[in-house]
Design a protein around this motif. Structure first.
Motif, PDB file in Angstrom:
ATOM      1  N   GLU A   1       0.817  -1.216   0.000  1.00 29.56           N
ATOM      2  CA  GLU A   1       0.000   0.000   0.000  1.00 29.56           C
ATOM      3  C   GLU A   1       0.850   1.265   0.000  1.00 29.56           C
ATOM      4  O   GLU A   1       0.464   2.273  -0.580  1.00 29.56           O
ATOM      5  N   VAL A   2       1.965   1.278   0.711  1.00 29.88           N
ATOM      6  CA  VAL A   2       2.732   2.530   0.762  1.00 29.88           C
ATOM      7  C   VAL A   2       4.226   2.383   0.461  1.00 29.88           C
ATOM      8  O   VAL A   2       4.875   3.355   0.097  1.00 29.88           O
ATOM      9  N   GLY A   3       4.767   1.188   0.601  1.00 32.57           N
ATOM     10  CA  GLY A   3       6.206   1.039   0.411  1.00 32.57           C
ATOM     11  C   GLY A   3       6.537   0.411  -0.932  1.00 32.57           C
ATOM     12  O   GLY A   3       5.683  -0.141  -1.613  1.00 32.57           O
ATOM     13  N   HIS A   4       7.800   0.526  -1.315  1.00 41.81           N
ATOM     14  CA  HIS A   4       8.239  -0.125  -2.552  1.00 41.81           C
ATOM     15  C   HIS A   4       9.689  -0.553  -2.402  1.00 41.81           C
ATOM     16  O   HIS A   4      10.423  -0.039  -1.564  1.00 41.81           O
ATOM     17  N   MET A   5      10.103  -1.535  -3.201  1.00 44.25           N
ATOM     18  CA  MET A   5      11.515  -1.912  -3.220  1.00 44.25           C
ATOM     19  C   MET A   5      11.832  -2.538  -4.570  1.00 44.25           C
ATOM     20  O   MET A   5      10.948  -2.997  -5.291  1.00 44.25           O
ATOM     21  N   GLU A   6      13.114  -2.520  -4.903  1.00 38.84           N
ATOM     22  CA  GLU A   6      13.540  -3.069  -6.176  1.00 38.84           C
ATOM     23  C   GLU A   6      14.927  -3.654  -5.944  1.00 38.84           C
ATOM     24  O   GLU A   6      15.782  -3.015  -5.345  1.00 38.84           O
ATOM     25  N   MET A   7      15.134  -4.903  -6.404  1.00 34.23           N
ATOM     26  CA  MET A   7      16.374  -5.622  -6.125  1.00 34.23           C
ATOM     27  C   MET A   7      16.804  -6.358  -7.388  1.00 34.23           C
ATOM     28  O   MET A   7      15.991  -7.082  -7.981  1.00 34.23           O
TER      29      MET A   7
END
Lengths: 210, 210, 210
Positions: free
Chosen positions: A95-101
């Motif tokens: 809903e509010v966070g994001h990440m990319e790896m």
């Protein structure tokens, strides 16, 4: 057109351009274009990161590749687009966070140019937002595995006021992979504090019970 | 208040201010204020472009006009607001892309100050996002018509990390109009790749079947 | 990790860090961390403002506190989080506008560091967006009460391209409170032009009739 060419500072030797642009993601595109540059005869001319990601506070991207002929440009864009579809799996949101790896065994000229990744060595990309989460994830990752941090960005340093922190790590493939996996687990656990478990942006659906 | 005046670097001779501010658009406002400055005795003091456009990755705006008396300031704002309603017709969006296209036969002091438009000549504004689309549209436009590019912006140059590229073009009215119309057709076709045909932001409704 | 420490320029004497990060707000967090720094033995090391606020055009935040031992860091974060919940009451939104207003009787080291608030004196924070609204509110506020403006930000100056103007005011507690209350009334009335009456972000629900 020569006037547009001058404006964008595109050297005369490149007769054709490949242009990639989207609202979401930076590294999926960078890693994909890096593979395209290794496979085709193209060079990275422009890599800019608007603050976008639609409702999220990450980056969009504007990528321009130069080629000596149009078939190289076309093929590089095709290669990159196919890979982007695959690598976008590793952009996760809730809903509010994001990440990319991301991990590559063999960084090419594009990752070298953008993130100072040593050429031909394994390179890992660790990104999460809100920004504080990435500091904890990055710290956990580099404690867990013998990698070097070769690039970093915070909202005001190297980034476009996005709400994230990014590190780029270099080292042996096994070490880089372990660092990125550790960062994924840590960031995922922290982002879950704000909502449901982060899922790939390609499959995310908001849980109506939350 | 004198303290606020000092802060905003407003010269003493202006006893009254006109303030325009909104979340969406930059050029519709710039072109409208330019007409207001030609019609009324006001001068542009502040023109800042936050990154806004609500969910889109374009600009909002903060515009401050200085006037010698309050009736000039009020009239300039009235003129500008009426024109903004009309010019906002030319901000187009769809699910993910946006574009904005304007032409004036006769650039005034505000367009000169903001975009280096030659005074009294025709001036056209070409903007689209995601950014890469605008490069193709701008290139097509300037190839189609004998205009000069007098201003440009990319996410990191002259803009506020928005996901767009902008060019300002000058020349004969017919040439400028043709360049802008060509850019509109090209950008519209490219943005449509990402969803439905871009419609004016004043009338856009999401097609529920998409 | 020492590498992360070097990257973030964290002095060696701080063995523990407290990290606060969120997508919405800047001043609620700054005022809360200021109280925490007065109550616990911590120092502000990083305060960055990404452009975020989810759909609004304000700031998110990344705050890093340094402490000599982990119990100080933990307690400072606990104190700050409790206060943020309370101070977030004073972030107001409606369909398109936002504002944030805070007062402290006694500015501590964090507000001094971030906003040049004179130490130990009353300090008020006045913020509204879209940006033009805050100019009118700030002007009304400083005309109404004998305060000094000690800090300011506009979309392009001191802020991260957010669509807001901010002023920080210092003076006697009564004067600062009056200035902030006046700014609240003025900004609230102006933002209401764009929709329903602004309500605390903690309680806002969109009126379905609008």
């Amino acid at each position: 057109d020569p006037e547009v060419r001058t404006l964008l500072k595109i050297p005369e030797q490149y007769s054709s351009l490949g242009i990639l642009t989207s609202r979401t993601g930076a590294a999926a595109q960078a890693f994909s274009v890096d593979e395209a540059a290794k496979a085709c005869n193209v060079e990275l001319l422009i890599f800019e990161l608007p603050r976008d990601t639609e409702g999220y506070s990450g980056h969009g991207n504007l990528i321009v590749l130069g080629a000596y002929d149009v078939s190289d440009a076309r093929r590089a864009v095709e290669v990159a687009l196919t890979l982007i579809d695959e690598k976008a799996e590793r952009i996760y949101i809730n809903e509010v966070g994001h990440m990319e790896m991301h991990v590559t065994a063999n960084a090419g000229p594009v990752l070298h140019q953008i993130f100072d990744a040593p050429l031909g060595k394994a390179f890992g990309f660790i990104c999460a937002g809100p920004a504080g989460i990435a500091i904890v994830a990055a710290d956990t990752a580099v404690k867990s595995s013998p990698v070097d941090i070769v690039w970093y960005g915070t909202p005001s340093i190297n980034l476009s006021h996005t709400n994230e922190v990014i590190i780029g790590v270099s080292g042996d493939y096994g070490a880089v992979k372990k660092a990125v996996d550790t960062a994924y687990e840590k960031a995922s656990a922290l982002i879950e504090v704000f909502g449901q478990k982060p899922a790939s942006i390609l499959h995310f659906t908001q849980n109506p019970d939350l």
